[in-house]
Design a protein around this motif. Structure first.
Motif, PDB file in Angstrom:
ATOM      1  N   PHE A   8       0.845  -1.201   0.000  1.00  0.00           N
ATOM      2  CA  PHE A   8       0.000   0.000   0.000  1.00  0.00           C
ATOM      3  C   PHE A   8       0.884   1.256   0.000  1.00  0.00           C
ATOM      4  CE2 PHE A   8      -4.110  -1.900   2.106  1.00  0.00           C
ATOM      5  CZ  PHE A   8      -4.409  -2.521   0.908  1.00  0.00           C
ATOM      6  N   ILE A  31      -4.038  -6.579   7.955  1.00  0.00           N
ATOM      7  CA  ILE A  31      -3.360  -6.114   6.738  1.00  0.00           C
ATOM      8  C   ILE A  31      -2.115  -5.335   7.147  1.00  0.00           C
ATOM      9  CG2 ILE A  31      -3.660  -4.782   4.604  1.00  0.00           C
ATOM     10  CD1 ILE A  31      -6.737  -4.927   5.182  1.00  0.00           C
ATOM     11  N   SER A  59       1.622  -3.275   5.733  1.00  0.00           N
ATOM     12  CA  SER A  59       2.329  -2.687   4.592  1.00  0.00           C
ATOM     13  C   SER A  59       3.379  -1.691   5.085  1.00  0.00           C
ATOM     14  CB  SER A  59       1.332  -1.945   3.694  1.00  0.00           C
ATOM     15  OG  SER A  59       1.988  -1.320   2.606  1.00  0.00           O
ATOM     16  N   LEU A  88      -0.021   5.073   7.953  1.00  0.00           N
ATOM     17  CA  LEU A  88      -1.024   4.419   7.101  1.00  0.00           C
ATOM     18  C   LEU A  88      -2.443   4.835   7.482  1.00  0.00           C
ATOM     19  CD1 LEU A  88       0.632   0.940   6.643  1.00  0.00           C
ATOM     20  CD2 LEU A  88      -0.056   2.446   4.804  1.00  0.00           C
ATOM     21  N   VAL A 141      -6.677   4.649   5.559  1.00  0.00           N
ATOM     22  CA  VAL A 141      -7.697   3.729   6.100  1.00  0.00           C
ATOM     23  C   VAL A 141      -9.044   3.924   5.404  1.00  0.00           C
ATOM     24  CG1 VAL A 141      -8.876   2.907   8.174  1.00  0.00           C
ATOM     25  CG2 VAL A 141      -6.604   3.827   8.361  1.00  0.00           C
ATOM     26  N   VAL A 143      -9.058   2.383   1.944  1.00  0.00           N
ATOM     27  CA  VAL A 143      -9.025   0.919   2.016  1.00  0.00           C
ATOM     28  C   VAL A 143     -10.419   0.402   2.414  1.00  0.00           C
ATOM     29  CG1 VAL A 143      -7.957  -1.101   3.120  1.00  0.00           C
ATOM     30  CG2 VAL A 143      -6.551   0.899   2.598  1.00  0.00           C
ATOM     31  N   SER A 144     -11.062   1.092   3.363  1.00  0.00           N
ATOM     32  CA  SER A 144     -12.407   0.687   3.793  1.00  0.00           C
ATOM     33  C   SER A 144     -13.383   0.756   2.620  1.00  0.00           C
ATOM     34  CB  SER A 144     -12.927   1.601   4.910  1.00  0.00           C
ATOM     35  OG  SER A 144     -12.057   1.566   6.013  1.00  0.00           O
ATOM     36  N   VAL A 164     -12.540  -0.549   8.032  1.00  0.00           N
ATOM     37  CA  VAL A 164     -11.273  -1.167   8.443  1.00  0.00           C
ATOM     38  C   VAL A 164     -10.786  -0.501   9.734  1.00  0.00           C
ATOM     39  CG1 VAL A 164      -8.848  -1.491   7.760  1.00  0.00           C
ATOM     40  CG2 VAL A 164     -10.680  -1.795   6.065  1.00  0.00           C
ATOM     41  N   PHE A 172      -7.931   0.314  12.742  1.00  0.00           N
ATOM     42  CA  PHE A 172      -6.529   0.705  12.603  1.00  0.00           C
ATOM     43  C   PHE A 172      -5.775   0.454  13.900  1.00  0.00           C
ATOM     44  CE2 PHE A 172      -3.065   3.918  12.417  1.00  0.00           C
ATOM     45  CZ  PHE A 172      -2.443   3.436  11.276  1.00  0.00           C
ATOM     46  N   CYS A 205       2.241  -1.326  15.005  1.00  0.00           N
ATOM     47  CA  CYS A 205       2.142  -2.695  14.463  1.00  0.00           C
ATOM     48  C   CYS A 205       2.622  -3.750  15.445  1.00  0.00           C
ATOM     49  CB  CYS A 205       2.893  -2.797  13.127  1.00  0.00           C
ATOM     50  SG  CYS A 205       4.689  -2.782  13.301  1.00  0.00           S
ATOM     51  N   LEU A 212      -6.012  -2.813   9.898  1.00  0.00           N
ATOM     52  CA  LEU A 212      -4.796  -2.377   9.192  1.00  0.00           C
ATOM     53  C   LEU A 212      -3.754  -1.977  10.229  1.00  0.00           C
ATOM     54  CD1 LEU A 212      -3.343  -1.460   6.519  1.00  0.00           C
ATOM     55  CD2 LEU A 212      -4.456   0.761   6.836  1.00  0.00           C
TER      56      LEU A 212
END
Ligand code: AMP
Length: 417
Positions: free
Chosen positions: A21, A56, A58, A72, A76, A79-80, A87, A89, A93, A110
């Motif tokens: 992404f 997800i 990236s 990212l 969002v 992507v949603s 999605v 968040f 990560c 994500l």
């Protein structure tokens, strides 16, 4: 053992999916081209349809630390929209345990940019410029050690792993390669990766003959390994663009001010000798559109490519070259194209590259398999409106180049191992 999305049972399972992404954002953090998001959708939607949930992951850009510019969270919403579900968040990560655990079938999460952590790439950061080799080695050992924990954490969120990020398949990073070992029986390629791999194999392994490669672009140095690998595989090798002048000079031609790399003349001679020995038709430009300045408004003339006058430089392939190349292209059953054959960014020197795109479209219509891969040639076919008139347009610049160099990509090997 490698699995396949179509046959894998995702019911009630959590899939961690590496996507690419890495989309361009403007100064308001709006996406200016969402192609990469859209290309990942078939895989992501399939997991949800089959009763799974998604984690997800990236990278975005090249942050060297946590940097909101590269978050990212900016994407969002898009992507949603594409996925058709809201999605969630995770803004770190490495701290997404609770959110991942709470995911129900049909839901998606994500993760924040993986490259906020040095462990994703496994390269030390913040080293002093004058660090000694010893210090660099020690710092690398430290990050490699902590990389194990980083990858283990990502893996702990999910039951299976999908790699759909062809753009980073040539990198042995945490999320693109190392993570696969935590899923020995539950790892697979996404549809985009499958498509890219099939396209490469259609050209390098199972090509219908005659097979032609058209390699253009600015420098021989950036594509030397590609040329060396292809010369042993193809029937026709068309070398155009800036890199062609090093070959023309190697043959004793006069190239004026054209781009060239003298230190690569021995390599050019070697490639030409190998082509001859193997009966490969190596086709250089015979006629060049030259300019007296590197600008769109420069004076222009058409000259034989081996007789470029002093003070002039080769900017595009002339009609005589294009005619010969068209004959080769239309007589081929498989064609690979990487790199423009002229300075296509300047309208007066875009004609050659446009003509190649048109020839490829015609060959495709006649039943040939055509693959366009790597950076600028992809930009050229897309800009010129030919992207859906060729068989396959690769999403990976560096990854595609390394694949056509004949290298095994770590992201592919990790799934197949
Ligand atoms: P590459 O990234 O190596 O594929 O090279 C792409 C670049 O090559 C494009 O920016 C083109 O403008 C450039 N290029 C193609 N032909 C020429 C040429 N004859 N002289 C200078 N640059 C060229």
């Amino acid at each position: 053992m490698q699995q396949y999305i179509d046959s894998y049972d995702f019911t009630g399972k959590k899939a961690i999916v590496r996507v690419d992404f890495n989309v361009p954002l403007n100064e308001n953090f709006e996406i200016t081209d969402d192609t990469r998001i859209r290309r990942a959708m078939p895989t992501l939607k399939k997991v949800l349809e089959k009763g799974g949930s998604l984690i997800i992951m990236s990278h975005l850009g090249r942050p060297k630390k946590v940097d909101p510019k590269f978050s990212l969270k900016h994407i969002v919403g898009r992507v949603s929209e594409c996925l058709g579900v809201p999605v969630q968040f995770a803004d770190d990560c490495q701290k997404a345990d609770a959110q991942a655990a709470a995911l129900k079938p049909g839901e998606a999460l994500l993760l924040e940019n993986l490259r906020f952590y040095a462990e994703e790439e496994g390269k030390p950061r913040g080293l002093a410029e004058d660090a000694s080799d010893e210090e660099k080695k020690a710092a690398k050992a430290v990050v490699k050690e902590s990389q194990k924990e980083f990858v283990k954490k990502l893996a702990s969120y999910a039951d299976c792993y999908i790699n759909d990020a062809f753009g980073t398949a040539h990198r042995a990073h945490g999320s693109t390669a190392l993570i696969a070992k935590y899923f020995p029986n539950d790892k697979m390629f996404g549809y985009l990766m499958e498509g890219e791999i099939e396209a490469i194999e259609n050209v390098l392994k199972n090509a219908q003959r005659p097979l032609t490669a058209i390699i253009g672009g600015s420098k021989v140095s950036s594509k030397l390994a590609v040329l060396k690998n292809l010369v042993g595989k193809v029937d026709n090798l068309i070398i155009g663009g800036g890199m062609g002048y090093t070959f023309i000079k190697a043959e004793g031609g006069k190239i004026g001010n054209s781009l060239h790399e003298d230190e690569l003349i021995p390599d050019a001679l070697e490639i030409m000798a190998e082509a001859k020995a193997k009966g490969v038709n190596l086709s250089l430009s015979v006629q060049t559109k030259v300019a007296d300045d590197f600008s769109n408004d420069a004076n222009i003339q058409l000259v034989p490519s081996h007789e470029i006058p002093d003070g002039w430089e080769g900017m595009d392939a002339g009609p005589e070259s294009l005619k010969r190349w068209k004959e080769i292209i239309l007589a081929s059953k498989t064609i690979l194209w990487n790199g423009p054959v002229g300075v296509f960014e300047l309208p007066n020197f875009a004609k050659g590259t446009l003509q190649i795109a048109e020839d490829l479209a015609e060959a495709t219509k006649n039943g040939a398999y055509t693959l366009v891969g790597g950076g600028d040639s992809v930009a050229a076919v897309t800009k010129m409106g030919y992207a859906d008139k060729v068989s396959y347009v690769s999403t990976g610049g560096g990854a595609m180049l390394e694949a056509i160099e004949g290298k095994e990509l770590p992201g592919i090997a990790a799934i197949r191992e």
